[in-house]
Design a protein around this motif. Structure first.
Motif, PDB file in Angstrom:
ATOM      1  N   PHE A  61      29.395  45.140  45.014  1.00  8.37           N
ATOM      2  CA  PHE A  61      29.209  44.839  43.592  1.00  8.37           C
ATOM      3  C   PHE A  61      29.819  45.941  42.732  1.00  8.37           C
ATOM      4  O   PHE A  61      30.441  45.677  41.702  1.00  8.37           O
ATOM      5  N   THR A  62      29.651  47.189  43.173  1.00 10.08           N
ATOM      6  CA  THR A  62      30.275  48.315  42.474  1.00 10.08           C
ATOM      7  C   THR A  62      31.788  48.152  42.424  1.00 10.08           C
ATOM      8  O   THR A  62      32.422  48.389  41.393  1.00 10.08           O
ATOM      9  N   ALA A  63      32.366  47.719  43.553  1.00 13.07           N
ATOM     10  CA  ALA A  63      33.816  47.492  43.593  1.00 13.07           C
ATOM     11  C   ALA A  63      34.216  46.391  42.611  1.00 13.07           C
ATOM     12  O   ALA A  63      35.231  46.503  41.913  1.00 13.07           O
ATOM     13  N   ALA A  64      33.409  45.309  42.562  1.00 13.39           N
ATOM     14  CA  ALA A  64      33.726  44.213  41.647  1.00 13.39           C
ATOM     15  C   ALA A  64      33.691  44.674  40.195  1.00 13.39           C
ATOM     16  O   ALA A  64      34.557  44.307  39.389  1.00 13.39           O
ATOM     17  N   VAL A  65      32.709  45.509  39.856  1.00 10.03           N
ATOM     18  CA  VAL A  65      32.591  45.997  38.485  1.00 10.03           C
ATOM     19  C   VAL A  65      33.718  46.980  38.171  1.00 10.03           C
ATOM     20  O   VAL A  65      34.319  46.941  37.098  1.00 10.03           O
ATOM     21  N   LEU A  66      34.015  47.866  39.110  1.00 11.18           N
ATOM     22  CA  LEU A  66      35.078  48.841  38.887  1.00 11.18           C
ATOM     23  C   LEU A  66      36.429  48.155  38.682  1.00 11.18           C
ATOM     24  O   LEU A  66      37.228  48.563  37.841  1.00 11.18           O
ATOM     25  N   GLY A  67      36.673  47.112  39.451  1.00 12.85           N
ATOM     26  CA  GLY A  67      37.949  46.418  39.344  1.00 12.85           C
ATOM     27  C   GLY A  67      38.050  45.545  38.111  1.00 12.85           C
ATOM     28  O   GLY A  67      39.146  45.103  37.763  1.00 12.85           O
ATOM     29  N   GLY A  68      36.916  45.288  37.455  1.00  8.75           N
ATOM     30  CA  GLY A  68      36.900  44.365  36.319  1.00  8.75           C
ATOM     31  C   GLY A  68      36.384  43.031  36.805  1.00  8.75           C
ATOM     32  O   GLY A  68      37.160  42.194  37.262  1.00  8.75           O
ATOM     33  N   ILE A  69      35.071  42.864  36.787  1.00  5.19           N
ATOM     34  CA  ILE A  69      34.454  41.691  37.407  1.00  5.19           C
ATOM     35  C   ILE A  69      35.031  40.415  36.817  1.00  5.19           C
ATOM     36  O   ILE A  69      35.131  40.257  35.593  1.00  5.19           O
ATOM     37  N   GLY A  70      35.464  39.519  37.680  1.00  2.96           N
ATOM     38  CA  GLY A  70      36.192  38.323  37.272  1.00  2.96           C
ATOM     39  C   GLY A  70      37.695  38.455  37.472  1.00  2.96           C
ATOM     40  O   GLY A  70      38.412  37.463  37.460  1.00  2.96           O
ATOM     41  N   ASN A  71      38.167  39.678  37.689  1.00  2.00           N
ATOM     42  CA  ASN A  71      39.587  39.935  37.918  1.00  2.00           C
ATOM     43  C   ASN A  71      39.811  40.097  39.421  1.00  2.00           C
ATOM     44  O   ASN A  71      39.442  41.117  40.007  1.00  2.00           O
ATOM     45  N   LEU A  72      40.397  39.103  40.066  1.00  2.00           N
ATOM     46  CA  LEU A  72      40.504  39.115  41.521  1.00  2.00           C
ATOM     47  C   LEU A  72      41.421  40.216  42.058  1.00  2.00           C
ATOM     48  O   LEU A  72      41.034  40.936  42.987  1.00  2.00           O
ATOM     49  N   PRO A  73      42.633  40.411  41.517  1.00  2.00           N
ATOM     50  CA  PRO A  73      43.461  41.513  42.037  1.00  2.00           C
ATOM     51  C   PRO A  73      42.789  42.871  41.838  1.00  2.00           C
ATOM     52  O   PRO A  73      42.826  43.735  42.722  1.00  2.00           O
ATOM     53  N   GLY A  74      42.170  43.068  40.671  1.00  2.00           N
ATOM     54  CA  GLY A  74      41.480  44.324  40.419  1.00  2.00           C
ATOM     55  C   GLY A  74      40.338  44.538  41.385  1.00  2.00           C
ATOM     56  O   GLY A  74      40.092  45.662  41.848  1.00  2.00           O
ATOM     57  N   THR A  75      39.621  43.468  41.727  1.00  2.00           N
ATOM     58  CA  THR A  75      38.513  43.557  42.669  1.00  2.00           C
ATOM     59  C   THR A  75      39.010  43.947  44.054  1.00  2.00           C
ATOM     60  O   THR A  75      38.387  44.754  44.755  1.00  2.00           O
ATOM     61  N   MET A  76      40.140  43.379  44.476  1.00  2.00           N
ATOM     62  CA  MET A  76      40.709  43.725  45.784  1.00  2.00           C
ATOM     63  C   MET A  76      41.047  45.214  45.845  1.00  2.00           C
ATOM     64  O   MET A  76      40.692  45.906  46.811  1.00  2.00           O
TER      65      MET A  76
END
Length: 299
Positions: free
Chosen positions: A234-249
């Motif tokens: 979840f931390t990774a999802a938030v850091l990448g911009g939750i809802g942004n798939l490339p950022g999450t990866m």
């Protein structure tokens, strides 16, 4: 230098798992605006489904590629069905309710899954057969196994498949439209409830595959494993911009590297302090995450 390379390899491997789990958080939030706190427990169920598959097939160790593929497939499909069932029973009926109701439902589902698996497994740890040490690409001061490479390649393939699904199919286009504006998508003929179930299926499928790969890599699983792993993802999802798939990866891999290097150069006891401290620091200066965009809330 050899230690640095070893930590780098380990971090990339761990990050691949975290990215797959984080993508589920990001997809579900993007479409439903829900932080699915049960997602980490779905990951845990996938790990147990994979363990059950390997046990049923009689795998005790050594390289057993067909059995590993079967375990990943069964784990992924099992969690896909579980995730869809959870969405249909607990979330879809509450779509018109305040978001707090959805959040409370997610917490309740998480506890139910965790306690259910705890009872079924007698709260015991389960040990995966050691199937990833059949050969090494590098040995000596830097140890890289073919198993590690296979897990990373499989993770990348799943992420690439997700990206193609979201960007190149009609269903993926409808999901992106739904994430942008639910009411407008409904007016254009999009079946909102069906797409929400598809989103949960795909996100849970990725988490289940990650659960099996986690079990193969660490060889030990338990009913409570989803909580901490889920928080890190979840931390990774938030850091990448939750809802942004490339950022999450990207953020998922970054969190894996932080975990590996902090455990290697500092102490594993400080790993979560560093990870969540990094989250706070980033959000203090960029609340939308590293790759997220500011979204105007609609009334």
């Amino acid at each position: 230098m050899s230690e640095f390379v070893q930590y780098l390899v380990n971090g990339l491997t761990i990050g691949a798992f975290l990215a797959l789990i984080a993508l589920g958080y990001s997809m579900i939030y993007g479409v439903v605006r829900l932080i699915n706190f049960a997602h980490g427990d779905v990951f845990m169920i996938g790990a147990f489904a994979g363990f059950g598959t390997l046990t049923t097939l009689g795998v005790t160790g050594g390289t057993a590629l067909p059995a590993i593929v079967a375990a990943v497939a069964v784990g992924a499909l099992t969690t896909g069905v579980v995730g869809t069932g959870i969405a249909r029973a607990a979330y879809v009926p509450l779509l018109a309710s305040p978001r707090l109701a959805l959040l409370i439902a997610a917490i309740g589902v998480s506890l139910a899954l965790q306690e259910g698996v705890k009872v079924l497994t007698d709260a015991r740890f389960k040990s995966y057969p050691n199937t990833l040490d059949g050969g090494q690409i590098l040995s000596g001061s830097v140890r890289v196994t073919w198993g590690q490479l296979a897990l990373v390649v499989l993770s990348v393939a799943l992420m690439a498949g997700l990206w193609l699904f979201v960007t190149r199919t009609m269903t993926g286009t409808a999901m992106r439209a739904l994430a942008m504006d639910r009411d407008a998508a409904r007016l254009q003929g999009v079946n909102v409830e069906r797409l929400i179930l598809v989103t949960f299926f795909v996100g849970s499928l990725l988490a289940g595959a990650a659960g099996v790969m986690y079990g193969l890599y660490y060889t030990q699983i338990s009913f409570g494993m989803g909580f901490l792993i889920g928080l890190r993802a979840f931390t990774a999802a938030v850091l990448g911009g939750i809802g942004n798939l490339p950022g999450t990866m990207v953020a998922g891999v970054a969190i894996g590297l932080v975990q590996s290097f902090s455990a290697g150069y500092v102490s594993s006891r400080w790993t979560d302090v560093i990870i969540f401290g990094l989250l706070i620091a980033v959000l203090a200066f960029r609340p939308t995450g590293l790759f997220g965009e500011r979204v105007v809330e609609r009334a």
